[in-house]
Motif scaffolding. Sequence first.
Motif, PDB file in Angstrom:
ATOM      1  N   UNK A 139       1.118 -13.315   0.529  1.00  0.00           N
ATOM      2  CA  UNK A 139       0.689 -12.149   1.313  1.00  0.00           C
ATOM      3  C   UNK A 139      -0.827 -12.009   1.192  1.00  0.00           C
ATOM      4  N   UNK A 140      -1.499 -11.774   2.308  1.00  0.00           N
ATOM      5  CA  UNK A 140      -2.940 -11.500   2.291  1.00  0.00           C
ATOM      6  C   UNK A 140      -3.181 -10.072   2.751  1.00  0.00           C
ATOM      7  N   UNK A 141      -3.781  -9.257   1.888  1.00  0.00           N
ATOM      8  CA  UNK A 141      -4.164  -7.897   2.264  1.00  0.00           C
ATOM      9  C   UNK A 141      -5.657  -7.941   2.556  1.00  0.00           C
ATOM     10  N   UNK A 142      -5.999  -7.780   3.829  1.00  0.00           N
ATOM     11  CA  UNK A 142      -7.373  -7.996   4.289  1.00  0.00           C
ATOM     12  C   UNK A 142      -8.117  -6.665   4.350  1.00  0.00           C
ATOM     13  N   UNK A 143      -9.228  -6.596   3.633  1.00  0.00           N
ATOM     14  CA  UNK A 143     -10.048  -5.380   3.579  1.00  0.00           C
ATOM     15  C   UNK A 143     -11.426  -5.685   4.135  1.00  0.00           C
ATOM     16  N   UNK A 144     -12.016  -4.734   4.861  1.00  0.00           N
ATOM     17  CA  UNK A 144     -13.363  -4.934   5.403  1.00  0.00           C
ATOM     18  C   UNK A 144     -14.252  -3.742   5.057  1.00  0.00           C
ATOM     19  N   UNK A 145     -15.462  -4.048   4.572  1.00  0.00           N
ATOM     20  CA  UNK A 145     -16.429  -2.990   4.260  1.00  0.00           C
ATOM     21  C   UNK A 145     -17.152  -2.570   5.531  1.00  0.00           C
ATOM     22  N   UNK A 146     -17.861  -1.457   5.475  1.00  0.00           N
ATOM     23  CA  UNK A 146     -18.567  -0.962   6.665  1.00  0.00           C
ATOM     24  C   UNK A 146     -19.635  -1.944   7.135  1.00  0.00           C
ATOM     25  N   UNK A 148     -19.221  -5.127   7.274  1.00  0.00           N
ATOM     26  CA  UNK A 148     -18.576  -6.308   7.842  1.00  0.00           C
ATOM     27  C   UNK A 148     -18.119  -7.332   6.812  1.00  0.00           C
ATOM     28  N   UNK A 149     -18.437  -7.142   5.537  1.00  0.00           N
ATOM     29  CA  UNK A 149     -17.971  -8.079   4.504  1.00  0.00           C
ATOM     30  C   UNK A 149     -16.474  -7.867   4.253  1.00  0.00           C
ATOM     31  N   UNK A 150     -15.805  -8.966   3.928  1.00  0.00           N
ATOM     32  CA  UNK A 150     -14.362  -8.910   3.666  1.00  0.00           C
ATOM     33  C   UNK A 150     -14.040  -9.114   2.188  1.00  0.00           C
ATOM     34  N   UNK A 151     -12.956  -8.515   1.746  1.00  0.00           N
ATOM     35  CA  UNK A 151     -12.361  -8.860   0.460  1.00  0.00           C
ATOM     36  C   UNK A 151     -10.845  -8.875   0.658  1.00  0.00           C
ATOM     37  N   UNK A 152     -10.205  -9.928   0.150  1.00  0.00           N
ATOM     38  CA  UNK A 152      -8.776 -10.107   0.375  1.00  0.00           C
ATOM     39  C   UNK A 152      -8.031 -10.120  -0.950  1.00  0.00           C
ATOM     40  N   UNK A 153      -6.896  -9.429  -0.993  1.00  0.00           N
ATOM     41  CA  UNK A 153      -5.990  -9.516  -2.144  1.00  0.00           C
ATOM     42  C   UNK A 153      -4.854 -10.438  -1.731  1.00  0.00           C
ATOM     43  N   UNK A 154      -4.582 -11.420  -2.579  1.00  0.00           N
ATOM     44  CA  UNK A 154      -3.512 -12.372  -2.300  1.00  0.00           C
ATOM     45  C   UNK A 154      -2.383 -12.199  -3.313  1.00  0.00           C
ATOM     46  N   UNK A 155      -1.163 -12.164  -2.801  1.00  0.00           N
ATOM     47  CA  UNK A 155       0.029 -12.052  -3.650  1.00  0.00           C
ATOM     48  C   UNK A 155       0.916 -13.258  -3.381  1.00  0.00           C
ATOM     49  N   UNK A 156       1.235 -13.998  -4.432  1.00  0.00           N
ATOM     50  CA  UNK A 156       2.122 -15.158  -4.290  1.00  0.00           C
ATOM     51  C   UNK A 156       3.558 -14.723  -4.566  1.00  0.00           C
ATOM     52  N   UNK A 220     -17.230 -17.509   5.845  1.00  0.00           N
ATOM     53  CA  UNK A 220     -17.381 -17.565   4.386  1.00  0.00           C
ATOM     54  C   UNK A 220     -17.874 -16.222   3.815  1.00  0.00           C
ATOM     55  N   UNK A 221     -18.190 -16.204   2.522  1.00  0.00           N
ATOM     56  CA  UNK A 221     -18.601 -14.996   1.773  1.00  0.00           C
ATOM     57  C   UNK A 221     -17.474 -13.981   1.665  1.00  0.00           C
ATOM     58  N   UNK A 222     -16.228 -14.465   1.633  1.00  0.00           N
ATOM     59  CA  UNK A 222     -15.084 -13.561   1.466  1.00  0.00           C
ATOM     60  C   UNK A 222     -14.754 -13.502  -0.032  1.00  0.00           C
ATOM     61  N   UNK A 223     -14.643 -12.297  -0.566  1.00  0.00           N
ATOM     62  CA  UNK A 223     -14.291 -12.141  -1.981  1.00  0.00           C
ATOM     63  C   UNK A 223     -12.767 -12.166  -2.114  1.00  0.00           C
ATOM     64  N   UNK A 224     -12.265 -13.207  -2.789  1.00  0.00           N
ATOM     65  CA  UNK A 224     -10.818 -13.366  -2.987  1.00  0.00           C
ATOM     66  C   UNK A 224     -10.388 -12.830  -4.335  1.00  0.00           C
ATOM     67  N   UNK A 225      -9.236 -12.170  -4.329  1.00  0.00           N
ATOM     68  CA  UNK A 225      -8.612 -11.654  -5.544  1.00  0.00           C
ATOM     69  C   UNK A 225      -7.152 -12.109  -5.504  1.00  0.00           C
ATOM     70  N   UNK A 226      -6.846 -13.195  -6.204  1.00  0.00           N
ATOM     71  CA  UNK A 226      -5.479 -13.727  -6.201  1.00  0.00           C
ATOM     72  C   UNK A 226      -4.769 -13.144  -7.416  1.00  0.00           C
ATOM     73  N   UNK A 227      -3.748 -12.318  -7.185  1.00  0.00           N
ATOM     74  CA  UNK A 227      -3.095 -11.617  -8.293  1.00  0.00           C
ATOM     75  C   UNK A 227      -2.341 -12.597  -9.192  1.00  0.00           C
ATOM     76  N   UNK A 228      -2.449 -12.358 -10.496  1.00  0.00           N
ATOM     77  CA  UNK A 228      -1.812 -13.238 -11.470  1.00  0.00           C
ATOM     78  C   UNK A 228      -0.301 -13.084 -11.506  1.00  0.00           C
ATOM     79  N   UNK A 229       0.181 -11.901 -11.111  1.00  0.00           N
ATOM     80  CA  UNK A 229       1.617 -11.611 -11.147  1.00  0.00           C
ATOM     81  C   UNK A 229       2.262 -12.162  -9.882  1.00  0.00           C
ATOM     82  N   UNK A 230       3.138 -13.152 -10.042  1.00  0.00           N
ATOM     83  CA  UNK A 230       3.855 -13.719  -8.896  1.00  0.00           C
ATOM     84  C   UNK A 230       5.078 -12.845  -8.640  1.00  0.00           C
ATOM     85  N   UNK A 231       5.244 -12.418  -7.393  1.00  0.00           N
ATOM     86  CA  UNK A 231       6.377 -11.535  -7.060  1.00  0.00           C
ATOM     87  C   UNK A 231       7.530 -12.364  -6.505  1.00  0.00           C
ATOM     88  N   UNK A 232       8.674 -11.705  -6.260  1.00  0.00           N
ATOM     89  CA  UNK A 232       9.798 -12.475  -5.726  1.00  0.00           C
ATOM     90  C   UNK A 232      10.110 -12.053  -4.295  1.00  0.00           C
TER      91      UNK A 232
END
Length: 273
Positions: A139-146, A148-156, A220-232
């Motif tokens: 899952x990618x949760x896509x966030x955008x700052x005012x 225009x920069x992006x930061x995404x949270x990734x859940x496996x 490019x210049x996207x800040x990725x945050x891949x969560x350590x907790x793998x969900x089911x």
Amino acid sequence: MAAARIPFFVLAFAFLLGTALATTLDQHESIKFTYSGATYPDKWGTLSPQFSACSNGKSQSPVNIVKKEAVIDHNLKPLGRHYNPANATLVNHGVNIGVTYDRNVGVMTVDGKNYTLKQMHWHSPSEHHINGVQYPAELHQVHMADDGNFSVVSVLYRYGNADPFISKLMGKLKELAKEACLEHEQAQIPLGIMNVKHIKRNTRKYYRYVGSLTTPPCTEHIIWNVLGKVRSISKEQVAALTAPLEAACKNNSRPIQALNGRHIQLYDELRNN
Ligand SMILES: *[C@@H]1O[C@H](CO)[C@@H](O)[C@H](O)[C@H]1NC(C)=O
Ligand SMILES: *[C@@H]1O[C@H](CO)[C@@H](O)[C@H](O)[C@H]1NC(C)=O
Ligand SMILES: *[C@@H]1O[C@H](CO)[C@@H](O)[C@H](O)[C@H]1NC(C)=O
Ligand SMILES: CC(=O)N[C@H]1CO[C@H](CO)[C@@H](O)[C@@H]1O
């Protein structure tokens, strides 16, 4: 990830005009890309000059995260997520299935900067690998700052019990699979006010690196945050998330990209003090 089939200038305009990102994206004609056939990932960079980062970029995503090479960074902060119940829409982007939110949904704070949650969407199998392992979905949760920069949270996800959030969408996903995708139009189903509190759990450990969108224009210049907790996730749920997609996009995972000297940082609440 995200922002499927959107030329970069469209993103720029979305920011300049202050228009809701999702609305703008949905209204513009886009350049077709797929995951198999003639427009598969190795060709993305040649499909449009705006997609050149897909082949020339040196900080692309996804990547393989090698746990023992990730460096604990004591300067990293917990991901501050301040989400509220918000009006949501289920969207078939053709290349993935996602949920878009109105602006009231709130922000994630990364390094003191606020990024508004715009949308989230799923890839199957996973795009990021951990220790060389590819998971059934991501899952990618896509966030955008005012600005225009992006930061995404990734859940496996690994196969197991059903995911409670996706369970709430199952009926609507089945409706979406029946709906024909009209030319230049994305099938969408209003979800009404959704409570997003259950999507912000488990951020006590995450991997941080700077990468790109995993779909064209591969910005490019996207800040990725891949969560350590793998969900089911259940097999039925993965099937429901891929059923409405075009045949050449049912397997919508971009291959692993080279790190090119990038380092992956680790935030671990238990080891941070
Ligand atoms: C970031 O968002 C939080 C939560 O909505 C808010 O309290 C804070 O003032 C915001 N910070 C900035 C710099 O806008
Ligand atoms: C939620 O969004 C839909 C469009 O997806 C809109 O028709 C509806 O009026 C909105 N509801 C609220 C409460 O804002
Ligand atoms: C998805 O496609 C890749 C090649 O593009 C292939 O290696 C992989 O096995 C496929 N995965 C599934 C689950 O079909
Ligand atoms: C913090 C951050 O990611 N800043 C980036 C915002 O976007 C500009 C333009 O893409 C980048 O140059 C910054 O590095």
